[in-house]
Design an enzyme around this catalytic site. Structure first.
Site, short mmCIF file in Angstrom:
data_model
loop_
_atom_site.label_atom_id
_atom_site.label_comp_id
_atom_site.label_asym_id
_atom_site.label_seq_id
_atom_site.Cartn_x
_atom_site.Cartn_y
_atom_site.Cartn_z
N SER A 120 0.81 -1.22 0.00
CA SER A 120 0.00 0.00 0.00
C SER A 120 0.84 1.27 0.00
O SER A 120 0.65 2.16 -0.83
CB SER A 120 -0.92 0.00 1.22
OG SER A 120 -1.73 -1.16 1.24
N CYS A 174 -1.77 -6.43 2.54
CA CYS A 174 -3.20 -6.11 2.56
C CYS A 174 -3.96 -6.86 1.48
O CYS A 174 -4.97 -7.50 1.75
CB CYS A 174 -3.39 -4.61 2.41
SG CYS A 174 -5.13 -4.12 2.39
N CYS A 204 -5.80 -7.68 4.73
CA CYS A 204 -7.14 -7.07 4.83
C CYS A 204 -8.16 -7.67 3.88
O CYS A 204 -9.27 -8.05 4.31
CB CYS A 204 -7.06 -5.57 4.54
SG CYS A 204 -5.60 -4.73 5.15
N LYS A 213 -8.81 -11.58 4.19
CA LYS A 213 -9.33 -11.81 5.55
C LYS A 213 -10.79 -11.41 5.64
O LYS A 213 -11.63 -12.14 6.20
CB LYS A 213 -8.51 -11.00 6.55
CG LYS A 213 -9.05 -10.98 7.97
CD LYS A 213 -8.30 -9.95 8.80
CE LYS A 213 -8.64 -8.54 8.34
NZ LYS A 213 -7.91 -7.51 9.11
N TYR A 231 -5.77 -8.50 17.19
CA TYR A 231 -6.86 -8.47 16.21
C TYR A 231 -6.78 -9.61 15.21
O TYR A 231 -7.81 -10.16 14.81
CB TYR A 231 -6.91 -7.10 15.52
CG TYR A 231 -5.80 -6.82 14.54
CD1 TYR A 231 -5.96 -7.07 13.19
CD2 TYR A 231 -4.58 -6.28 14.96
CE1 TYR A 231 -4.95 -6.81 12.28
CE2 TYR A 231 -3.57 -6.01 14.06
CZ TYR A 231 -3.76 -6.28 12.72
OH TYR A 231 -2.75 -6.02 11.83
N GLU A 266 -9.82 -12.38 14.85
CA GLU A 266 -10.46 -12.47 13.53
C GLU A 266 -10.43 -13.90 13.00
O GLU A 266 -11.45 -14.42 12.52
CB GLU A 266 -9.76 -11.52 12.56
CG GLU A 266 -10.08 -10.05 12.82
CD GLU A 266 -9.25 -9.10 11.99
OE1 GLU A 266 -9.68 -7.95 11.82
OE2 GLU A 266 -8.16 -9.49 11.51
N ARG A 278 -5.05 -6.10 23.50
CA ARG A 278 -4.19 -5.18 24.25
C ARG A 278 -3.92 -3.94 23.39
O ARG A 278 -3.66 -4.03 22.20
CB ARG A 278 -2.87 -5.88 24.59
CG ARG A 278 -1.93 -5.04 25.46
CD ARG A 278 -0.81 -5.93 26.00
NE ARG A 278 0.00 -6.47 24.93
CZ ARG A 278 1.14 -5.91 24.51
NH1 ARG A 278 1.59 -4.80 25.06
NH2 ARG A 278 1.85 -6.49 23.55
N ALA A 336 -10.99 -1.01 12.61
CA ALA A 336 -12.00 -2.04 12.86
C ALA A 336 -11.32 -3.39 12.98
O ALA A 336 -10.30 -3.65 12.33
CB ALA A 336 -13.04 -2.08 11.74
N HIS A 338 -33.71 6.20 13.74
CA HIS A 338 -34.39 5.15 14.51
C HIS A 338 -35.11 4.18 13.56
O HIS A 338 -35.70 4.60 12.57
CB HIS A 338 -35.41 5.80 15.44
CG HIS A 338 -36.10 4.83 16.34
ND1 HIS A 338 -35.47 4.24 17.42
CD2 HIS A 338 -37.35 4.33 16.31
CE1 HIS A 338 -36.32 3.42 18.02
NE2 HIS A 338 -37.48 3.46 17.37
N GLU A 376 -27.85 5.17 16.69
CA GLU A 376 -28.53 6.27 17.37
C GLU A 376 -28.19 6.31 18.86
O GLU A 376 -28.27 7.36 19.51
CB GLU A 376 -30.04 6.17 17.19
CG GLU A 376 -30.69 5.02 17.91
CD GLU A 376 -32.22 5.03 17.79
OE1 GLU A 376 -32.81 6.12 17.94
OE2 GLU A 376 -32.81 3.96 17.53
#
Length: 454
Positions: free
Chosen positions: A17, A45, A50, A53, A179, A183, A206, A343, A438, A443
Site C-alpha cells: 500500500s 493487505c 485485509c 481476511k 486483532y 479475527e 491489548r 475495525a 431510529h 442512534e
C-alpha cells in the site's frame, strides 16, 4: 552525482500500500520512478491481509445469519459449506486486484522491477544482480508474522498460510489475543471448525480500550469459541491423529491445525540496511523522523516497516507525505495517529477511534464515561442472542468526545463517520444535539445522556 546521473529520481522497495501510493504520487509529480517487488503487487493487505481476511470473515458470518433467519420465519435446509470454493473464488479476486495494481502503476508511468532488492549504498540498490541508482530510495517492505521458538514450531502456520490451506481443519488452535487472532478464531469457528483461542494473558485486544476486549470475549465464548487464558504451548508433536500440544499448564490438546497470531515484525532481513548505514530501533523497525526520513538523507521508510501503526490507510497517508516532500511542494503532514479509526473483523466486529478510557484518564484526568449494552433489533428474534456494546469517552473540562468504541455488527462502517466527528473536535453537546436514526444501533451514540462513571 547530479540528480540526472541517477537511473531514477525515486526507487521504491516494496509494492504494498505505502510503496504503490508513494510511487504513483511521485510519478504524477514528474519524478522518474521504479518500484521493486519480489512477490505479488498489493503487499500484505491485498494478498494475505485485509482483503482476503474480510472475504473469509464474510463467508464465516453466513452461518450465524442462517441461524438468525429462523427466528424471522425462514425455514432453511441444512447449510453446507465448501472450503475449496471459497478459496478458489478468493484467489480469483486477489488475482484481479494484482492486475489492477499493475495497471495503475503502468498508467502512472512507474517502472516495475520484479526481484529481491538490497541496498548497496545510500543511492544504490542491487536487484537480480543489477545495480539501480536513485536520488531517493523508499523502503516499504511491510512486516511478517512472528513465529514461536518451541520444539515442533515447523508444524505451525501463520495468517499467511491460513489463506491457502487445502482443506478446512476440523480442530484449530489460534494462539494470540490481538486483532489477527480474534479475527481468525471467528473465521474458523464460523466456518464450522472446533476452535480454541489460546492466550498467555487474561484479556483480548491489548492496546484497545479494555472494555472492548472483555465484551468481545464474552460474545465469542457465547458463540462457542473455547478460550484458554494464561496459557502457552511448550511443544508440538505431530502424530497420526493430529498435532499433540503440550501446554504450560500440563494439559495436552490434540488438534489438526495450530495458527500463531502473536504479532508481526518489520520485514528488514536481507535489505542491506547495515551496508547503507540505516539505523533501526530496538524492536527492529527502521528509525525515521516526522517526515519518514532515516538517518541517511537519501533513504526513507513508511508503513509497517517503521512500526508506528500497522494499518493500510496509514501507510497510504505516509507514502503520500514522502512523495510530496521529495517531489512536490510539501505541505502534507503525517497522519494524526491518535485519531486513526480502525475495525477488527471478528464476530462480532469491533470499531474504535480516539483514546481508550485509560489513556484519556492519564492525559485529561477528569473524564466522563457513557456506555450502553443491549440486544439489537436485528437479532431480537434470532436463536443466538448477541449484545452490542457502545462507549463514549469525554474529557470533562471541555466536554470534547475523546473516544468512540463499539462491539457489534457493522462497527467498522459506523466508526468511519464518528472518526470525522472526532477529527472536527466534536463535543458531547453536539452529539446530544444530533438527531438519531431510529431504529438503529448508531442512534445510541447520540442519545446516551447520563455518564456511568467519572
Amino acid at each position: 552525482m547530479q540528480q540526472q546521473d541517477f537511473d531514477y529520481d525515486f526507487l521504491v522497495i516494496g509494492g504494498g500500500s505505502g510503496g504503490v501510493r508513494a510511487s504513483r504520487v511521485a510519478a504524477g509529480l514528474g519524478a522518474r520512478v521504479a518500484l521493486v517487488e519480489v512477490a505479488q503487487l498489493g503487499g500484505t493487505c491485498v494478498n494475505v491481509g485485509c482483503i482476503p481476511k474480510k472475504l473469509l470473515s464474510h463467508a464465516a458470518h453466513f452461518s450465524q445469519l442462517a441461524e438468525e433467519a429462523k427466528g424471522f420465519g425462514w425455514q432453511l435446509s441444512q447449510p453446507r459449506f465448501d472450503w475449496p470454493t471459497l478459496i478458489a473464488n478468493k484467489d480469483r479476486e486477489i488475482e484481479r486486484l494484482n492486475g489492477v495494481y499493475a495497471k495503475m502503476l503502468a498508467g502512472s508511468g512507474v517502472t516495475v522491477v520484479h526481484g529481491r532488492a538490497a541496498l548497496s549504498g545510500p543511492h544504490s540498490v542491487l536487484v537480480n544482480g543489477q545495480t539501480l541508482t536513485a536520488h531517493h530510495i523508499l523502503i516499504a517492505t511491510g512486516g511478517t508474522p512472528r513465529l514461536p521458538d518451541i520444539p515442533g514450531a515447523e508444524h505451525v502456520i501463520s495468517s499467511n498460510e491460513a489463506f491457502h490451506l487445502p482443506r478446512l481443519p476440523e480442530r484449530v488452535v489460534v494462539v494470540g489475543g490481538g486483532y489477527i487472532a480474534v479475527e481468525f478464531a471467528s473465521i474458523f469457528h464460523g466456518l464450522g471448525a472446533q476452535t480454541t483461542l489460546l492466550h498467555r494473558r487474561q484479556q483480548l485486544l491489548r492496546g484497545f480500550d479494555a472494555s472492548l476486549g472483555l465484551h468481545l470475549a464474552q460474545e465469542m465464548a457465547q458463540q462457542g469459541v473455547n478460550f484458554r487464558w494464561d496459557e502457552e504451548i511448550q511443544s508440538i508433536d505431530k502424530q497420526e491423529d493430529g498435532l499433540h500440544l503440550q501446554l504450560k499448564s500440563g494439559e495436552q490438546l490434540v488438534v489438526d491445525c495450530v495458527m500463531y497470531a502473536t504479532g508481526r515484525v518489520p520485514l528488514t532481513a536481507g535489505l542491506g540496511l547495515d551496508v547503507a548505514g540505516v539505523r533501526c530501533t530496538d524492536k527492529g523497525a527502521i528509525e525515521v523522523d516526522s517526515h519518514f526520513s532515516t538517518n541517511v538523507p537519501s533513504i526513507h521508510a513508511v508503513g509497517d516497516v517503521v512500526d508506528r501503526m500497522a494499518l493500510t490507510p496509514v501507510a497510504l497517508a505516509e507514502g503520500t507525505v514522502v512523495a510530496h516532500d521529495l517531489f512536490g511542494k510539501g505541505g502534507k503532514s503525517a497522519p494524526d495517529y491518535e485519531l486513526v479509526p480502525t475495525a477488527v473483523f471478528s464476530h462480532p466486529q469491533v470499531g474504535t477511534v480516539g483514546l481508550s478510557e485509560e489513556a484519556a484518564r492519564k492525559r485529561y484526568g477528569a473524564v466522563q464515561i457513557f456506555q450502553s449494552s443491549f440486544r439489537p433489533l436485528t437479532n431480537r428474534m434470532g436463536a443466538e442472542p448477541e449484545n452490542v456494546f457502545l462507549k463514549l469517552i469525554v474529557s470533562k473540562a471541555d466536554q470534547r468526545v475523546r473516544g468512540v468504541h463499539m462491539v457489534g455488527e457493522g462497527a467498522g462502517e459506523l466508526m468511519q463517520g464518528f472518526a470525522v466527528a472526532l477529527q472536527c473536535g466534536a463535543t458531547k453537546q453536539q452529539f446530544d444535539a444530533t438527531i438519531g436514526i431510529h431504529p438503529t444501533v448508531a442512534e445510541e451514540l447520540v442519545t446516551m445522556r447520563e455518564p456511568v462513571r467519572e
